[in-house]
Scaffold this motif. Sequence first.
Motif, PDB file in Angstrom:
ATOM      1  N   HIS A 122       6.685   9.391  -4.987  1.00  0.00           N
ATOM      2  CA  HIS A 122       5.810  10.381  -5.627  1.00  0.00           C
ATOM      3  C   HIS A 122       6.648  11.227  -6.585  1.00  0.00           C
ATOM      4  O   HIS A 122       7.777  11.586  -6.248  1.00  0.00           O
ATOM      5  N   HIS A 156      -5.577   6.693  -8.996  1.00  0.00           N
ATOM      6  CA  HIS A 156      -5.319   7.124  -7.611  1.00  0.00           C
ATOM      7  C   HIS A 156      -6.497   8.010  -7.166  1.00  0.00           C
ATOM      8  O   HIS A 156      -6.339   8.907  -6.358  1.00  0.00           O
ATOM      9  N   GLY A 192      -4.088   8.259   0.097  1.00  0.00           N
ATOM     10  CA  GLY A 192      -3.787   7.957   1.501  1.00  0.00           C
ATOM     11  C   GLY A 192      -3.875   6.459   1.775  1.00  0.00           C
ATOM     12  O   GLY A 192      -4.122   6.048   2.896  1.00  0.00           O
TER      13      GLY A 192
END
Length: 278
Positions: free
Chosen positions: A222, A68, A112
């Motif tokens: 998350h 990520h 994002g």
Amino acid sequence: MIPLIITMDLEVAEDHDLNAQDAILLRLKKDLNAENLPLTIFTTATAAEAFPVRLKSLQDAGHEIGSHGLNHSPEENYKTATAEHIKMWLSESTKRISNITEKKLLSFRGPGMSTSVTAQQHLIKMGYQTDLSVCSQRADFMLTAGGELGWLFSPRNTYQPSTYSALKKGNQPIKVIPMRTFGIPFISGSLYIFGLTLMKLYFCLLLLESKRCNKPIVYLFHSYEHTPHNIGKDNRPLRQKLYTKDHEKKYRKNLDFLKFMTSFSNVKAMRAIDYINN
Ligand SMILES: [Zn+2]
């Protein structure tokens, strides 16, 4: 059989309790393994270094670890940054994460949800096989750092991107697995706002489409969502303030939703890399 790819983004949330962010990974591992639910975890390099023991034990329990990016700072945007920065961030984050996992990283999701042709070309060079950053037909694209108008027109099924657009089909040797949405993102944030019943209906709608067109379903949550906020000012964006602050409630709701999705006999939860290899 409809593939369900359950993804978890792992980043260090400065406004949440750090010890709790570590501890929740252990709880998730226990609960997911009890239900036989494989995760694809996208970790930033800073999160991998903050929670190395937990991350490694999730990997040892059979979950896939992907990248990520570096640290999820506002500047780290793989859609808008220069080629030089993109290459530097990808190389550094890949090195730092695989130092912890001691395994080759194969799946990527930009912070994002950001990606680009440059990012994908560098990912290919580094041996990545899949990019899960694109959110096809996500209507609130302007609220996400990597969001762009092109999402509204990008393919709904897995595709190889082109050399001129990350959002168009071509023959680049990497697979984009888009987040499929009908306007509203299919993520835990929507679950906390709209509730379990509506999200179950949403899932059934996606399932119907998947059955007709043989597409995987991708869900995102998350880990930090399930941990308490630090005492002090609530700095969450307006959209997130619509969620309940009760992290325990969110944890139960998310787990119930995961169990619901995998209760269908024709749905098979699998890691992104297993889906690509099959
Ligand atoms: Zn993220």
